[in-house]
Structures are given as structure tokens and as C-alpha cells.
Scaffold this active site. Structure first.
Site, PDB file in Angstrom:
ATOM      1  CD  GLU A  24       0.403  -1.438   7.593  1.00  0.00           C
ATOM      2  OE1 GLU A  24       0.118  -0.906   8.798  1.00  0.00           O
ATOM      3  OE2 GLU A  24       0.949  -1.270   6.773  1.00  0.00           O
TER       4      GLU A  24
ATOM      5  CE  LYS B 216       2.848  -5.816   4.043  1.00  0.00           C
ATOM      6  NZ  LYS B 216       2.321  -4.681   4.774  1.00  0.00           N
TER       7      LYS B 216
ATOM      8  CG  ASP C 239       0.235  -4.187   1.935  1.00  0.00           C
ATOM      9  OD1 ASP C 239       0.242  -4.964   2.916  1.00  0.00           O
ATOM     10  OD2 ASP C 239       0.995  -3.232   2.223  1.00  0.00           O
TER      11      ASP C 239
ATOM     12  CD  GLU D 197       7.629  -0.395   7.855  1.00  0.00           C
ATOM     13  OE1 GLU D 197       6.723  -0.969   7.675  1.00  0.00           O
ATOM     14  OE2 GLU D 197       7.733   0.782   7.626  1.00  0.00           O
TER      15      GLU D 197
ATOM     16  CG  ASP E 270      -0.269  -0.207   2.528  1.00  0.00           C
ATOM     17  OD1 ASP E 270       0.863  -0.110   2.533  1.00  0.00           O
ATOM     18  OD2 ASP E 270      -1.108  -0.040   3.597  1.00  0.00           O
ATOM     19  CB  SER E 271       4.841   1.666   0.235  1.00  0.00           C
ATOM     20  OG  SER E 271       4.859   0.424  -0.661  1.00  0.00           O
TER      21      SER E 271
END
Ligand code: KIV
Length: 293
Positions: A113, A111, A81, A180, A42-43
Site C-alpha cells: 500500500e 501487493k 497482500d 481505492e 489483508d481485509s
């Protein structure tokens, strides 16, 4: 690449190379470079869509980007993501969003978070048959709640929370966990408690592999770089040089040169000139013809 192979790599101490990609040509490049795992992160929100955080990006955008990456990849495992808002509210929503990334975009895994409720969501998605990668430490989607985009786990209290999240994600069956922005020594202690492959970003060398954002490492992005980013290329600088040169050559008339133009037989050109001068056209347009010079 398979999930089984990733686990074997982790067990054998073979470092796993993961990278992000958001489009077809980048996917072809990372495929050719031989990476093991590709994340449509999602970056993308910051890197290719121009948002100022990862929060605004949605499922439609992520699906389009993931589809493009899928078309350029053969070998690496493709992870999509789950964007902010696509999984938190319920297990049903988390499964539906994951199914979309797998069915529509062709991702091999998803993925998500964080720990807490995300653990239950991860479990539900895995039970629905979709492999899940966890993500602990600095989780950009909820960075405001973590005190901003900064290193996590720097006190024993905060570090135990990161460890707890990672262990919970392992317990429900995540096939890998991203760690991270956590001090290297803290990450090493957490990794030692896990049997699952870990992928570090700003977490030092103890993890089973590393991930970086393609636009950071290739120098496509402008602006602030996190401490953990290493720049391996200056693609933005090269692009800028190329585009500046193009603009300058267009303005000076030196582009296009003779090597960039198509030729035509002189007799055909004479024929065209004659017909244009005579107004011999199939269309019904008619206007006052000026003979060509
Ligand atoms: O979105 C992303 O690029 C990520 C990586 C930094 C792991 O989540």
C-alpha cells in the site's frame, strides 16, 4: 493468467475482474466463476479473523490463508497482500516478506500500500524478481493518517498526491495498481496518465478492472458497507437460515431422519445384543451389565 495477458487486456479495453479470497472453498468458487486475479487481501483481518481493522494481521496468518487459497486455484493470478509491518521498515524486510508469500504460500505476486517509501520497497521487491501490485488512494493500513476510512483525492492537492503515488509506482515497474475510494473523475484523469493496468475499488469505471472484497459482495459480512460495495448475494442470510433450521430439527428430534442413518443386518444386531448382554468384550473393563431392552 499472466502479467503479460493483464497488460494485453488493459490495452484491448477488456475489463479485468479481481476479487479477494481467504480460504480453499472460496478459492474454488472464484476459480469456477472465472475471475482473472485473486487477492488474499489483508481485509482477511476483518473478514475472517475478526479484527476491527487490517492493522493487526501478520505474516503468519496471511501465509496460512494464502496457502489455502493457492490449493483451490489454477487459472487466476494469485496476489498476496503484504500486511502492515511486513515491508515498511526496510527493503530487506519487504523482500523477505514477499519471498515468504511466494515460496511458502505459492503467490504469483504481492501487493503493498501507498506511495512514498513504499515506492522504494516496491522497486526492491521487483528487483528481487517478484511482481508487485501497487495500491493508492484510500490505503486502509494507514487510514488514520488519511483522516479515516473515507474517499481520497477530493481536492486538487490531495488528488495530485494520489496521481504522484500511482505514477511513481508505475515508474518502478508495478504490473498493476489498485486505486481505492477516489472520485470517478479523478481516477479517470490518473488512469489516462498511466500505461499500467489499474484496478478500481470505489474509483468508478475508467480503471482497467474492478476488485471487490468477496465477503462484501457475497453478503457474508455483517455491518457497515462502503458506498462502492454492491451486494450480489446474501450468503450470511442463507447460512443463518440453514443453521437455525438445523438447531430446530435437532431440538425437535426430526434430525437425523431415516435417510441420514446407516443400517445393519438384523442378525448382526442380534449377535451384538447377545455379546453385550454377556459382557463378551475384548477390553479388560468389567462392570455390572444391565441387559439391553
Ligand atoms: O485487502 C484488500 O482486500 C484490498 C482490496 C480492497 C484491494 O486491499
Amino acid at each position: 493468467m499472466t502479467i503479460t495477458r493483464l497488460a494485453e487486456m488493459r490495452d484491448a479495453g477488456e475489463p479485468i475482474a479481481m476479487i479477494t479470497a481467504y480460504d480453499f472453498p472460496s478459492a474454488e468458487v472464484v476459480e469456477q466463476a472465472g475471475v482473472d486475479l485473486v487477492l488474499v487481501g489483508d481485509s482477511a483481518a476483518n473478514c475472517v479473523l475478526g479484527y476491527d481493522s487490517t492493522v493487526p494481521v501478520g505474516m503468519d496468518e496471511m501465509t496460512i490463508l494464502a496457502k489455502a487459497v493457492r490449493r483451490g486455484l489454477k487459472t487466476p493470478l494469485l496476489v498476496g497482500d503484504l500486511p502492515f509491518g511486513s515491508y515498511e521498515a526496510s527493503n530487506e524486510l519487504a523482500i523477505a516478506s514477499s519471498q515468504r508469500l511466494v515460496k511458502e504460500a505459492g503467490c504469483d505476486a504481492v501487493k503493498l500500500e501507498g506511495g512514498g517509501a513504499s515506492v522504494e520497497r516496491a522497486e526492491a521487491i521487483i528487483e528481487a524478481g517478484i511482481p508487485v501490485m501497487g495500491h493508492v488512494g484510500l490505503t486502509p493500513q494507514t487510514a488514520t493518517a488519511l483522516g479515516g476510512m473515507k474517499a481520497q483525492g477530493r481536492t486538487a492537492d490531495r488528488a495530485i498526491k494520489v496521481a504522484d503515488d500511482a505514477l511513481a509506482l508505475e515508474r518502478v515497474g508495478c504490473f498493476a495498481i489498485v486505486i481505492e475510494a477516489v472520485p470517478e473523475a479523478v481516477a479517470a484523469m490518473i488512469v489516462a496518465k498511466l500505461d499500467t493496468p489499474t484496478i478500481g475499488i470505489g474509483a468508478g469505471n475508467a480503471t482497467s478492472g474492478q476488485v471487490l472484497v468477496l465477503h462484501d459482495l457475497a453478503g457474508i459480512n455483517d455491518g457497515h458497507l462502503a458506498k462502492f460495495v454492491k451486494r450480489y448475494a446474501d450468503v450470511r442470510g442463507e447460512m443463518l437460515k440453514g443453521v437455525e433450521q438445523y438447531v430446530s430439527e435437532v431440538r425437535s428430534g426430526s434430525f437425523p431422519g431415516p435417510e441420514h442413518v446407516y443400517s445393519v443386518e438384523p442378525s448382526e444386531l442380534d449377535g451384538l445384543r447377545r455379546r453385550l448382554d454377556e459382557g463378551d468384550l475384548e477390553s479388560s473393563y468389567s462392570w455390572d451389565w444391565e441387559p439391553l431392552p
